[in-house]
Design a protein around this motif. Structure first.
Motif, mmCIF file in Angstrom:
data_model
loop_
_atom_site.group_PDB
_atom_site.id
_atom_site.type_symbol
_atom_site.label_atom_id
_atom_site.label_comp_id
_atom_site.label_asym_id
_atom_site.label_seq_id
_atom_site.Cartn_x
_atom_site.Cartn_y
_atom_site.Cartn_z
ATOM 1 N N HIS A 1 75.873 27.765 13.427
ATOM 2 C CA HIS A 1 74.544 28.081 14.336
ATOM 3 C C HIS A 1 74.552 26.597 15.093
ATOM 4 N N ASN B 1 63.573 23.020 17.268
ATOM 5 C CA ASN B 1 62.736 24.021 16.612
ATOM 6 C C ASN B 1 63.540 25.003 15.999
ATOM 7 N N MET B 2 64.648 25.510 16.833
ATOM 8 C CA MET B 2 65.434 26.595 16.502
ATOM 9 C C MET B 2 66.367 25.956 15.303
ATOM 10 N N TYR C 1 65.249 23.859 13.298
ATOM 11 C CA TYR C 1 64.430 23.940 12.114
ATOM 12 C C TYR C 1 64.350 25.473 11.374
ATOM 13 N N GLY C 2 64.268 26.428 12.171
ATOM 14 C CA GLY C 2 64.219 27.942 11.939
ATOM 15 C C GLY C 2 65.536 28.187 11.132
ATOM 16 N N ALA C 3 66.457 27.839 11.705
ATOM 17 C CA ALA C 3 67.966 28.438 11.310
ATOM 18 C C ALA C 3 68.173 27.362 9.932
ATOM 19 N N GLY D 1 66.060 26.277 8.094
ATOM 20 C CA GLY D 1 65.043 26.614 6.998
ATOM 21 C C GLY D 1 65.463 28.164 6.289
ATOM 22 N N ALA D 2 66.068 28.805 7.266
ATOM 23 C CA ALA D 2 66.858 30.211 6.842
ATOM 24 C C ALA D 2 68.004 30.030 5.973
ATOM 25 N N ALA E 1 71.189 28.127 7.016
ATOM 26 C CA ALA E 1 72.298 27.988 7.536
ATOM 27 C C ALA E 1 72.773 26.711 7.554
ATOM 28 N N THR F 1 64.446 30.616 3.519
ATOM 29 C CA THR F 1 63.536 31.797 3.816
ATOM 30 C C THR F 1 64.860 33.014 4.140
ATOM 31 N N ILE G 1 60.760 37.799 7.208
ATOM 32 C CA ILE G 1 60.459 36.471 7.384
ATOM 33 C C ILE G 1 59.274 36.182 8.407
ATOM 34 N N ASP H 1 58.694 35.788 2.700
ATOM 35 C CA ASP H 1 58.927 34.459 2.980
ATOM 36 C C ASP H 1 58.269 34.063 4.338
ATOM 37 N N GLN I 1 57.753 30.648 7.315
ATOM 38 C CA GLN I 1 57.805 29.234 7.723
ATOM 39 C C GLN I 1 56.810 28.864 8.629
ATOM 40 N N ALA J 1 60.775 29.696 18.822
ATOM 41 C CA ALA J 1 61.895 28.954 18.895
ATOM 42 C C ALA J 1 62.300 29.115 17.427
ATOM 43 N N VAL J 2 61.286 28.773 16.182
ATOM 44 C CA VAL J 2 61.575 28.787 15.021
ATOM 45 C C VAL J 2 62.018 30.276 14.516
ATOM 46 N N GLY K 1 65.731 30.747 15.711
ATOM 47 C CA GLY K 1 66.516 30.167 14.750
ATOM 48 C C GLY K 1 66.720 31.040 13.598
ATOM 49 N N ILE K 2 65.475 31.635 12.952
ATOM 50 C CA ILE K 2 65.776 32.361 11.515
ATOM 51 C C ILE K 2 66.179 33.835 12.069
ATOM 52 N N VAL L 1 70.242 33.437 12.358
ATOM 53 C CA VAL L 1 70.825 33.506 11.263
ATOM 54 C C VAL L 1 70.724 34.604 10.364
ATOM 55 N N HIS L 2 69.580 35.372 10.401
ATOM 56 C CA HIS L 2 69.675 36.956 9.613
ATOM 57 C C HIS L 2 68.997 37.903 10.720
#
Lengths: 356, 250, 178
Positions: A24, A62-63, A65-67, A69-70, A72, A197, B45, B63, B65, B74-75, B78-79, B82-83
């Motif tokens: 990512h 921030n993406m 941060y999200g990724a 945190g998830a 990756a 997460t 999430i 879960d 964040q 944006a966060v 990102g999550i 990934v998922h």
């Protein structure tokens, strides 16, 4: 030639990240790091990864941060003005103990500055560009091979300690081609990311990625716990290279691109009969104090000459390391000017002449 | 004895910190009920904002964040990247979503990012004590518009749903409110559809909930709903602003 | 031995590829090499250069201050870098585009009408490789076979015609006696 390939620094770094399991990447265009993004844009879809050009540097971090945190392995890449914009996110990432890798291909500043090589983001990287009690682990490669090796290490360090790691290069390292060899990476010994997460699957308690702790006592406890982690990093992760520091009258201290030029100056000075050595910090944080202890062990009078592409930012850490036990001098060029070996040689001779 | 009303499982068993009469509690419950009904708690999430609902990460059982101010989309991006098989939602107020986070909101919507956003519009910054929000109405008195919001001095309020509906990315945008039982039912239906859309891979959905802030408006909860109906709903009309399914039916 | 070559010319003349072919050959021959291009607005239609070091020793500074050789493909490049050559250094210049003589007498200048030659061969974009051929011949950095081997690996296998043309121009430069 083994398995060597000739690659541009920015592309080698991107390839190393992919090989380290980074799937990512979130970034925003800025010179002189564009090849990192371009490489990721080309490669990620082919390996089932994600390349996303964000609407801003702020969104990109921030993406991340999200990724991160998830769970990756995630990376972003930028250059000085863009890294300034990312500082908010970096502070949150550090405050939420999220691992990630941030690339800064440094250019001249302040402001929009220029696009040529510089090291004037040292304070920002090492002393904490964002708010709060935190550190970035900062790695400073000085060759393309080291860019590759340290990129792999950066992901491991990040995952091991749950912290953001920065690789600080500059436009010259980014654009330069050198032969590199990619080594296999082994992440088996790294801890499982049971804090991420990923969805509870109704099998565990929920995970929260967060940096808000409204009770002062809670926040202090957390910062203290994180400080222990930083102590551990200082104990385990210091990296540096030294050359001929035993018996030297003048010890150059330089990192990254500048260290290579300083080495050329060192050879020229030696050819003139001067006793010169070099300390090359590879980790800028944690700073390699240990190298200075070795250099100071003989108790002889000597001078440490910090050479930087800035107005003297690392020299502060050299002074802390030396702590009054030797002279500390500084030579630097800034604004995107790369110092020449002869300029550094002149400074070495000036110091040597002053001793006589 | 049969239990006919209980806390949704997706809502944690902790006291909410919201002021008396604050509709956040209602909307939290609706989101939690939807998560329960869709059976997605284990695969969801959430992303909490900065603002009054900053502690939302404590209130949902999935879960979570916590994002920086305005950065939730944006966060969430990102999550979600990934998922992609998990359900990702943001819960944001008007300052977070339509002022400091406008860029993140617009671009997540424009990308058609497959996430669900719950947007609480109460025309004020609640947590910091009642300052002007991007959705504060003209003439509305706040701490930072003490003489009323003036068009020349403070600019105009933003209609988020209408603005985002101009984009190609979103799959579903609806503005609802929670002042009456029928409206609460309609709000829940909308929220459910926004989550279902994500599960079906249809892309970005946003539900704007026109809400109140009795504390910072200086009103009782019922007065606040009256004021909302008289002043906010005419400016922020309820309704569906975008629905790609509706288009298909035509 | 250390060979420090500056390649310079206009953007679009294949300066970076010329440098890359030398760096690549060095890598294959197990030398230490570096290839440092100029970058930024400089590259937008203006002059373009790259610094290529091939050495038995690890490369310290990749910036060349005193080149042992210069490949110049336009007059401004020759003007800029002639003075920097080490005494005894070799300047390989495209005499189609650079009409003046060298000012220095302590360097070896090799005038190759590379652009003309390439045009006549019907390969106008490969003047750069003619000069690379001459550079290798005069410096003895590599044997011709080593150079050929490197370029063969460098040109994508999917473009056999391009490879053939590259080798033709390399050879023409290598064998050119002005």
């Amino acid at each position: 030639m083994g398995n060597k390939v000739l690659m541009k620094g920015n592309e080698a770094l991107a390839e190393a990240a992919i090989r380290a399991g980074c799937k990512h990447f979130f970034g925003y265009p800025i010179t002189p790091q564009t090849e990192v993004s371009a490489y990721m844009a080309k490669k990620m879809p082919k390996i089932g990864g994600v390349f996303l050009q964000a609407e801003s540097e702020v969104a990109a971090i921030n993406m991340v941060y999200g990724a991160g945190g998830a769970g990756a392995r995630v990376m972003t890449s930028s250059s000085s003005p863009g890294i300034s914009l990312k500082q908010e996110g970096i502070s949150y990432i550090a405050g939420a103990d999220v691992p990630c890798v941030i690339i800064n291909i440094v250019r001249g500043g302040p402001g929009l500055g220029g696009i040529q090589p510089a090291q004037s983001d040292y304070y920002q990287a090492v002393k904490g560009g964002g708010h709060g009690d935190y550190h970035l682990v900062v790695l400073a490669p000085s060759s393309i091979q080291e860019m590759v090796d340290l990129t792999a290490d950066a992901f491991d360090i990040g995952d091991k300690y749950r912290c953001p790691v920065m690789i600080m290069g500059d436009g010259m390292l980014g654009q330069m081609m050198e032969p590199v060899e990619f080594k296999d990476t082994d992440t088996a010994s790294l801890p499982e990311k049971d804090w991420a997460t990923t969805g509870t699957d109704m099998k565990r308690k929920k995970n929260i990625i967060n940096s808000l702790f409204i009770e002062p006592k809670d926040l202090e406890d957390l910062v203290l716990a994180r400080q222990k982690k930083y102590d551990e990093i200082e104990a385990n992760e210091v990296r540096y290279e030294t050359e001929d520091i035993e018996d030297a009258d003048i010890i150059l201290v330089a990192y990254g691109t500048t260290a290579r030029i300083a080495k050329t100056a060192m050879s020229k000075a030696k050819a003139k009969g001067l006793k010169v050595g070099i300390i090359r910090p590879i980790t800028l944080w944690p700073f390699p104090y240990e190298a200075f202890e070795k250099a100071l062990a003989d108790g002889k009078k000597k001078t440490f000459l910090a050479v930087e592409m800035s107005m003297g930012q690392m020299v502060d850490d050299v002074k802390i390391a030396v702590n009054g036990r030797a002279d500390v001098d500084f030579f630097g060029r800034t604004g995107g000017i790369v110092p020449t070996p002869n300029e550094i040689l002149n400074k070495i001779e000036e110091i040597a002449g002053g001793d006589k | 004895m049969e239990k006919v009303f209980t806390r949704p499982h997706a809502l944690t068993d902790v006291p909410l910190h919201y002021c008396p009469g604050c509709p956040h509690g209602i909307v939290h419950r609706l989101v939690a009920e939807v998560i329960d009904e869709l059976g997605i708690e284990g695969s969801t999430i959430g992303v909490a904002p900065v603002g009054c609902s900053v502690f939302a990460y404590n209130y949902f059982e999935c879960d979570m964040q916590e994002a920086a101010h305005g950065r939730a989309p944006a966060v969430a991006t990102g999550i979600k990247r990934v998922h992609p098989d998990k359900v990702v939602f943001t819960y944001q107020g008007d300052g977070d979503l339509a002022a400091i986070g406008t860029a993140e909101t617009v671009h997540a919507a424009a990308r058609g990012e497959n996430i669900t956003t719950i947007f609480i519009n109460n025309a004020i910054y609640g947590m910091t004590g009642g300052q002007m929000a991007p959705t504060t109405l003209l003439g509305q008195v706040t701490q930072t518009t003490p003489y009323g919001r003036d068009q020349g001095r403070n600019g105009n309020p933003i209609r988020v749903s209408e603005m985002l509906a101009t984009l190609d990315g979103p799959s579903y945008i609806e503005r609802v409110t929670v002042d009456t039982i029928p409206h609460i039912k309609a709000a829940k239906k909308a929220i459910k559809k926004a989550f279902e859309n994500q599960i079906a891979g249809k892309g970005f959905s946003l539900i704007e909930v026109v809400s109140t802030c009795p504390t910072n408006w200086g009103m009782s909860p019922t007065e606040a709903f009256d004021w909302m109906r008289d002043n906010m709903l005419p400016h922020y009309p309820l309704g569906v602003y975008k629905d790609i399914d509706a288009k298909e039916e035509k | 031995m250390t060979f420090e070559t500056i390649f310079a010319g206009f953007g679009g003349q294949g300066i970076l590829f010329a440098g890359k072919s030398i760096a690549y050959a060095g890598m294959i021959e197990n030398k230490n090499v570096s290839h440092l291009p100029s970058y930024g607005p400089e590259m937008r239609g203006g002059t373009c250069n790259c610094h290529v070091i091939v050495s038995d020793e690890p490369v310290a500074s990749p910036i060349i201050v005193e080149p042992t050789a210069l490949v110049a493909m336009n007059a401004p490049s020759f003007d800029k870098f002639e003075g920097q050559l080490v005494p005894g250094g070799k300047a390989i210049i495209d005499s189609t585009l650079i009409s003046r003589d060298a000012e220095r007498t302590d360097i070896d200048v090799y005038k190759v009408p590379a652009t003309d030659m390439a045009n006549k061969m019907g390969l106008p974009k490969l003047a750069n490789m003619i000069l690379v051929g001459k550079l290798v011949k005069e410096t003895g950095m590599f044997t011709f076979e080593e150079l050929k081997g490197a370029v063969t690996k460098l040109v994508p296998a999917s473009k056999p015609e391009l490879l053939e043309n590259n080798l033709k121009t390399l050879e023409a430069g290598y064998n050119y006696e002005g």
